[in-house]
Write an enzyme that holds these catalytic residues in place. Structure first.
Site, PDB file in Angstrom:
ATOM      1  N   ARG A  33       0.849  -1.192   0.000  1.00  0.00           N
ATOM      2  CA  ARG A  33       0.000   0.000   0.000  1.00  0.00           C
ATOM      3  C   ARG A  33       0.885   1.242   0.000  1.00  0.00           C
ATOM      4  NH1 ARG A  33       1.845   1.815   3.895  1.00  0.00           N
ATOM      5  NH2 ARG A  33       0.654   3.719   3.611  1.00  0.00           N
ATOM      6  N   GLY A  34       0.216   2.415  -0.102  1.00  0.00           N
ATOM      7  CA  GLY A  34       0.965   3.662  -0.252  1.00  0.00           C
ATOM      8  C   GLY A  34       1.086   3.938  -1.742  1.00  0.00           C
ATOM      9  N   ALA A  35       0.811   5.175  -2.141  1.00  0.00           N
ATOM     10  CA  ALA A  35       0.668   5.489  -3.565  1.00  0.00           C
ATOM     11  C   ALA A  35       1.892   5.086  -4.410  1.00  0.00           C
ATOM     12  CB  ALA A  35       0.336   6.969  -3.725  1.00  0.00           C
ATOM     13  N   GLN A  71      -2.477   2.423   9.900  1.00  0.00           N
ATOM     14  CA  GLN A  71      -1.179   2.544   9.231  1.00  0.00           C
ATOM     15  C   GLN A  71      -0.196   3.365  10.074  1.00  0.00           C
ATOM     16  OE1 GLN A  71      -4.130   2.874   7.732  1.00  0.00           O
ATOM     17  NE2 GLN A  71      -4.075   2.363   5.565  1.00  0.00           N
ATOM     18  N   ASP A  78      -2.187  10.836  -2.367  1.00  0.00           N
ATOM     19  CA  ASP A  78      -2.536   9.790  -3.325  1.00  0.00           C
ATOM     20  C   ASP A  78      -2.830  10.376  -4.692  1.00  0.00           C
ATOM     21  OD1 ASP A  78      -3.204   8.658  -0.498  1.00  0.00           O
ATOM     22  OD2 ASP A  78      -2.854   6.964  -1.835  1.00  0.00           O
ATOM     23  N   ASN A 113      -5.709  12.339   0.146  1.00  0.00           N
ATOM     24  CA  ASN A 113      -4.815  11.538   0.986  1.00  0.00           C
ATOM     25  C   ASN A 113      -5.692  10.781   1.988  1.00  0.00           C
ATOM     26  OD1 ASN A 113      -2.096  10.748   1.708  1.00  0.00           O
ATOM     27  ND2 ASN A 113      -2.392  11.885   3.611  1.00  0.00           N
ATOM     28  N   LYS A 114      -5.055   9.959   2.794  1.00  0.00           N
ATOM     29  CA  LYS A 114      -5.768   9.082   3.732  1.00  0.00           C
ATOM     30  C   LYS A 114      -6.853   9.809   4.517  1.00  0.00           C
ATOM     31  CE  LYS A 114      -5.433   5.605   4.212  1.00  0.00           C
ATOM     32  NZ  LYS A 114      -6.412   4.736   3.487  1.00  0.00           N
TER      33      LYS A 114
HETATM   34  O1  MRU Z   1      -4.775   3.159   1.991  1.00  0.00           O
HETATM   35  P1  MRU Z   1      -3.292   3.400   1.951  1.00  0.00           P
HETATM   36  O2  MRU Z   1      -2.588   2.887   3.174  1.00  0.00           O
HETATM   37  O3  MRU Z   1      -2.670   2.927   0.667  1.00  0.00           O
HETATM   38  O4  MRU Z   1      -3.166   4.979   1.975  1.00  0.00           O
HETATM   39  C1  MRU Z   1      -1.898   5.553   1.865  1.00  0.00           C
HETATM   40  C2  MRU Z   1      -1.887   7.013   2.039  1.00  0.00           C
HETATM   41  O5  MRU Z   1      -2.905   7.664   2.121  1.00  0.00           O
HETATM   42  C3  MRU Z   1      -0.554   7.685   2.006  1.00  0.00           C
HETATM   43  O6  MRU Z   1      -0.565   8.822   2.810  1.00  0.00           O
HETATM   44  C4  MRU Z   1      -0.282   8.090   0.563  1.00  0.00           C
HETATM   45  O7  MRU Z   1      -0.363   6.992  -0.291  1.00  0.00           O
HETATM   46  C5  MRU Z   1       1.031   8.731   0.400  1.00  0.00           C
HETATM   47  S1  MRU Z   1       2.293   7.567   0.714  1.00  0.00           S
HETATM   48  C6  MRU Z   1       3.765   7.984   0.271  1.00  0.00           C
END
Ligand code: MRU
Length: 350
Positions: free
Chosen positions: A50-52, A202, A243, A253-254
């Site tokens: 996970r994470g963009a 997270q 994201d 973002n999250k």
């Molecule tokens: O649902 P996730 O855990 O994939 O969400 C991730 C986020 O929102 C991060 O803040 C975002 O991807 C930036 S990560 C470098």
């Protein structure tokens, strides 16, 4: 900071996509070998990776894997089949634009090379090369964002962050958390407040794990505690990832990021977004049309199979929110600290 080995969040190993299973952290460090497109898509959907930026790299490797596994007689017919797998990968999660961006990048390399007469075997090699380039670039991007962002932090200070934006969210050192790692590497003394990040934690599970591993002092707080933190302690900056960033700077973002941004504005705390340009979607004028993923209500109603809300109660579970550009002090990218309108072509490369 000890010179930590970069986390092997996602890598290519002899035809399989190897990921560190983030659903098992912090209790166990378990790697998964994903052998098919279906396995990669499932891992992305259930946030094992996970994470963009990390899902972008994973998606690119998944296309290379599909390319290696799919046979065919003519290049155009073969690419069409690879493209069908690529579409399924790109649709695994809707909000982070990095996934679609990376998948499209590998597919377009195939069309261009086929146009020059390349055969299937050489196209398979090119798909893997491009995916590996995307992975290598991601490592360099983290380093560049770290350098630009570290300049924003004082010699000694406190930062609040949300979700996980470290080595687990990228192929490199991270975005927002990468800035903290670089600042500490430069000798700055930074304390990190990590929002726990309901419902999948997270922040508590992953950000706190990465900070502890790096020997950086931190405290986990409930998402709702940020206002009281700003009211009672001097906080130098909020650093979050993204994201998807629209052309006007609206930033997905999250879920919970918007609340932090509003509270930061109320208490005059600078709020920075740290994200590579691959998270920017300049085709969108503003954030209104960014697709917000809605996830299984069970994620909110229970934790690891133990129910925390009464049976029969429903939940609303958007995974992301959109912070209006006006609440953001600056966007730290591999190019520097930027503000909209964002230049289309790079002035300087990472
Ligand atoms: O649902 P996730 O855990 O994939 O969400 C991730 C986020 O929102 C991060 O803040 C975002 O991807 C930036 S990560 C470098």
């Amino acid at each position: 900071v000890p010179d930590l080995e970069i986390l092997e969040t996602v890598r290519w190993r002899d035809g399989v996509v190897r990921i560190l299973d983030q659903t098992r952290l912090p209790a166990e460090e378990v790697y998964l070998d994903l052998a098919t497109t279906a396995e990669v898509v499932d891992a992305i959907r259930r946030l094992a990776v996970r994470g963009a930026p990390a899902i972008g790299v994973t998606g690119a490797l998944a296309v290379a894997q599909a390319a290696a596994q799919i046979g065919g007689h003519s290049a155009p017919e073969w690419i069409a089949r690879v493209q069908e797998s690529a579409r399924v990968v790109a649709e695994a999660r809707p909000t982070a634009v990095n996934l679609r961006w990376a998948v499209d990048r590998v597919v377009s390399v195939l069309w261009r090379a086929a146009g020059r007469g390349a055969g299937i075997e050489s196209l398979q090699g090119l798909a893997l090369d491009e995916a590996q380039v995307i992975l290598a670039e991601d490592l360099a991007l983290s380093a560049a964002m770290g350098r630009h962002g570290a300049q924003l932090l004082p010699e000694e200070g406190r930062v609040l962050t949300h979700c996980n934006t470290g080595g687990l969210a990228t192929a490199g050192g991270g975005t927002a958390l990468g800035v903290v790692f670089e600042a500490v590497r430069q000798g700055k003394r930074i304390f990190v407040y990590a929002d726990e990040t309901r419902p999948l934690l997270q922040g508590a599970r992953l950000t706190a794990w990465e900070l502890q591993r790096a020997g950086i002092p931190c405290a986990v707080l409930c998402d709702g505690a940020a206002a009281w933190l700003f009211r009672t302690s001097p906080i130098d900056a909020v650093l979050v990832g993204a994201d998807r960033v629209a052309a006007n700077g609206d930033t997905a973002n999250k879920i919970g990021t918007l609340s932090v941004a509003l509270v930061a504005r109320a208490f005059k705390v600078p709020f920075f977004v740290v994200a590579p340009r691959s998270s920017f979607d300049l085709s969108l004028a503003d954030g209104r049309v960014i697709a917000i993923e809605e996830r299984d209500p069970e994620e909110v109603l229970s934790w690891q199979g133990v129910r925390s809300a009464p049976e029969g109660v429903d939940a609303w579970n958007p995974a992301f929110d959109i912070t209006p550009a006006g609440l953001v002090s600056g966007w730290v990218t591999e190019r520097g600290v930027e503000r909209p309108p964002f230049a289309e072509t790079p002035e300087t490369e990472a």
